[in-house]
Design a protein around this motif. Structure first.
Motif, short mmCIF file in Angstrom:
data_model
loop_
_atom_site.label_atom_id
_atom_site.label_comp_id
_atom_site.label_asym_id
_atom_site.label_seq_id
_atom_site.Cartn_x
_atom_site.Cartn_y
_atom_site.Cartn_z
N SER A 194 0.36 -3.93 -11.45
CA SER A 194 -0.90 -3.79 -10.50
C SER A 194 -1.62 -5.13 -10.16
N ARG A 228 2.81 1.48 -3.53
CA ARG A 228 2.00 1.02 -4.32
C ARG A 228 1.57 1.95 -5.42
N GLU A 229 1.23 2.93 -5.13
CA GLU A 229 1.14 4.07 -6.08
C GLU A 229 1.93 4.14 -7.44
N ALA A 230 3.37 3.97 -6.95
CA ALA A 230 4.57 3.92 -7.71
C ALA A 230 4.73 2.79 -8.71
N ASP A 282 0.82 -1.28 -0.12
CA ASP A 282 -0.09 0.04 -0.11
C ASP A 282 1.10 1.38 -0.03
N GLY A 283 0.11 2.59 0.12
CA GLY A 283 1.07 3.57 0.27
C GLY A 283 1.64 4.02 -1.09
N LEU A 284 2.74 4.79 -0.86
CA LEU A 284 3.36 5.65 -2.09
C LEU A 284 3.99 4.49 -2.86
N GLU A 308 1.87 1.04 -9.56
CA GLU A 308 0.93 1.11 -10.63
C GLU A 308 1.15 2.03 -11.59
N GLU A 309 1.66 3.12 -11.41
CA GLU A 309 2.09 3.93 -12.44
C GLU A 309 2.98 3.33 -13.39
N GLU A 310 3.82 2.28 -13.20
CA GLU A 310 4.64 1.52 -14.01
C GLU A 310 3.82 0.32 -14.53
#
Length: 399
Positions: free
Chosen positions: A139, A130-132, A126-128, A134-136
């Protein structure tokens, strides 16, 4: 073993009133014993292998090696050839950029695996970070796609999910088992803190499995991890609901029991010469009469070993007296023969066990030393005046 055969086996277990058990491991001995003990399927996850080399399950999420290569290497060589009658599932890293998933899943099938599971999973991150990811393009949706591809190729699929939305996604992909993942197995929780943690986990799991039941009632619904790590914990999760159909464990079957047993046995070997004089085996080895009389020895032995085969002649040899002399002493003091005493003891234990409705009658018989149910039923009826089935029915009527 194909998908249809696996599902028929699992549905048969559920129809008989049993829960489904999956065991995650990284070693052949655990897989072999789990299969022999009735595990319904075996999960081959990279974290299981890391546990076996003394590392945390979290190592499965770090770049120490390629997850898919690791699982394929040890599982196809060490586990699949060893466990032939129990389905073995491949822990698939669906976000592996070095694989074309459809071709790789076909290879997994060709190597003898009955199915796949989405692990390592982005759902545990989770958190940052996870965001990073998914940006790549790394997912959870890639895991959903992989489960869909495996389903299309006729493989049995177990999907780890972390919320209701993911459960819906995985059901849409064709997952055969939806497993509410409650997080990495926790350790050290005691008392009230443990109860609160279990209550929160149960509430979360029930939300997920309720969503599954509403969308696809026939889908198998299981739980994994978090604070749930002992049979008592699992029984609590099963209580007051029929939505949770089974449990998958990794550390609960492998790391925790190994840590406990190895700690205990190592301490016992270290304290040789300082053993507790009340320990039954110490008494047997150091001489029966040094601690208590022969008859007390026999009675204590029965109390500790009634579920196993007991040969009276063996007890006489341990006590270093003749069988006939021990028999006469026993009958004089107890008022009946050893065999009569043993039967009465076992049937008395059975009466207590019959009050647990989750136990099958054959299980009760085996637990009190009667692997042959017909013999158990005969002896029970002789002492109690009715069959075990009728006795349990009478108990339910009284309630």
């Amino acid at each position: 073993m194909n998908r249809t055969a696996v599902l028929e086996r699992l549905q048969s277990q559920l129809r008989e009133g049993n829960h489904i058990i999956g065991v995650s491991t990284g070693t052949g001995i655990t897989a072999k014993v789990a299969a022999q003990s009735g595990a319904d399927f075996i999960l081959m996850l990279n974290s299981g292998k890391f546990r076996q080399i003394g590392r945390s399950s979290l190592a499965g999420f770090l770049p120490f090696c390629n997850s898919n290569d690791m699982v394929m290497d040890f599982a196809s060589r060490e586990i699949v050839p060893l466990v032939r009658e129990t389905p073995v599932l491949f822990g698939l890293n669906a976000n592996d950029p070095t694989r074309e998933m459809s071709d790789y899943i076909a290879e997994i099938k060709g190597r003898g695996f009955a199915g796949v599971n989405n692990y390592p999973t982005v759902g545990l991150i989770d958190g940052l970070f996870r965001e990073a990811l998914e940006e790549e393009g790394i997912s959870y949706e890639r895991e959903v796609e992989a489960i869909g591809l495996a389903h299309q190729q006729g493989l049995f699929t177990v999907a780890f999910v972390f919320d209701e939305a993911q459960a819906v996604q995985m059901i849409g992909a064709g997952a055969d088992v939806i497993c509410a993942h409650l997080g990495l197995t926790e350790g050290g929780l005691l008392g009230a803190r443990k109860v609160v943690s279990l209550e929160a986990a149960k509430a979360r799991a029930l939300l997920i499995v309720a969503a599954c039941r509403q969308l696809k009632p026939e889908v198998i619904r299981m739980i994994y991890g978090g604070p749930v790590k002992t049979p008592v914990d699992v029984q609590y999760m099963y209580s007051d609901n029929t939505d949770i159909m089974g449990y998958i464990g990794g550390s609960a079957f492998e790391r925790i029991p190994s840590e406990q047993s190895l700690t205990a046995i190592t301490r016992d070997f270290k304290r040789l010469g300082k053993l507790n004089e009340d320990d039954f085996m110490v008494k047997m080895l150091s001489g029966i009469t040094k601690h208590y009389d022969y008859v007390e020895f026999v009675k204590e032995y029965v109390a500790q070993n009634y579920s196993d085969e007991i040969v009276f002649a063996d007890l006489a040899r341990v006590a270093h007296i003749s069988r006939s002399y021990l028999s006469s002493l026993f009958k004089k003091e107890v008022g009946c023969s050893f065999q009569t005493y043993l039967v009465n003891f076992r049937i008395h234990k059975a009466v207590t066990l019959l009050q647990a409705p989750q136990l099958q009658l054959s299980e009760v018989a085996a637990m009190v030393g009667y692997p042959d149910y017909a013999q158990f039923s005969k002896m029970f009826k002789k002492l109690k005046g009715c069959s075990p089935k009728r006795y349990r029915s009478n108990l339910n009527t009284k309630i």
